[in-house]
Scaffold this motif. Structure first.
Motif, PDB file in Angstrom:
ATOM      1  N   ILE A   3       0.723  -0.925   0.037  1.00 15.31           N
ATOM      2  CA  ILE A   3      -0.035  -0.028  -0.131  1.00 15.31           C
ATOM      3  C   ILE A   3       1.029   1.308  -0.111  1.00 15.31           C
ATOM      4  O   ILE A   3       1.824   1.570   0.878  1.00 15.31           O
ATOM      5  CB  ILE A   3      -0.987   0.016   1.164  1.00 15.31           C
ATOM      6  CG1 ILE A   3      -1.832  -1.260   1.247  1.00 15.31           C
ATOM      7  CG2 ILE A   3      -1.761   1.155   1.248  1.00 15.31           C
ATOM      8  CD1 ILE A   3      -2.434  -1.633   2.586  1.00 15.31           C
ATOM      9  N   VAL A  16      -5.611  -1.824   9.481  1.00 12.50           N
ATOM     10  CA  VAL A  16      -5.585  -2.659   8.850  1.00 12.50           C
ATOM     11  C   VAL A  16      -5.608  -4.097   9.589  1.00 12.50           C
ATOM     12  O   VAL A  16      -6.119  -5.067   9.016  1.00 12.50           O
ATOM     13  CB  VAL A  16      -4.134  -2.641   7.843  1.00 12.50           C
ATOM     14  CG1 VAL A  16      -3.794  -3.807   7.349  1.00 12.50           C
ATOM     15  CG2 VAL A  16      -4.092  -1.369   6.910  1.00 12.50           C
ATOM     16  N   CYS A  55      -9.239  -0.788   2.066  1.00 13.65           N
ATOM     17  CA  CYS A  55      -8.035   0.104   2.308  1.00 13.65           C
ATOM     18  C   CYS A  55      -8.141   1.295   1.382  1.00 13.65           C
ATOM     19  O   CYS A  55      -7.394   2.310   1.664  1.00 13.65           O
ATOM     20  CB  CYS A  55      -6.779  -0.775   2.050  1.00 13.65           C
ATOM     21  SG  CYS A  55      -6.304  -1.844   3.355  1.00 13.65           S
TER      22      CYS A  55
END
Length: 77
Positions: A3, A16, A55
């Protein structure tokens, strides 16, 4: 899953972990910095897709620019 973005919020890493757990995904953090998070995630592809979308959409105090996914062969096939 890698990410990339503005990830300096202290809340992102626990976020997360919490969302991966909610989806029943196994996860291990491999690297973290203010611009990059690498996490190994294991589980059904559909649930990993859901994690990727989560996300991208949140939390509000981070900005995710992009997510790269690389399958890892664990020798189980």
């Amino acid at each position: 899953m890698t990410i990339l973005g503005e990830l300096d919020a202290v809340s992102f890493l626990p976020w997360v972990r919490r969302h991966a757990a909610k989806l029943g995904l196994a996860q291990a953090i491999a690297h973290t910095s203010s611009e990059r998070l690498e996490v190994d995630i294991a589980g059904p592809v559909e649930l990993i897709d859901m994690m990727e979308i989560a996300c991208l959409l949140g939390p509000i105090d981070v900005w995710v620019e992009t997510i790269h996914r690389t399958p890892i062969d664990r020798g189980t096939g």
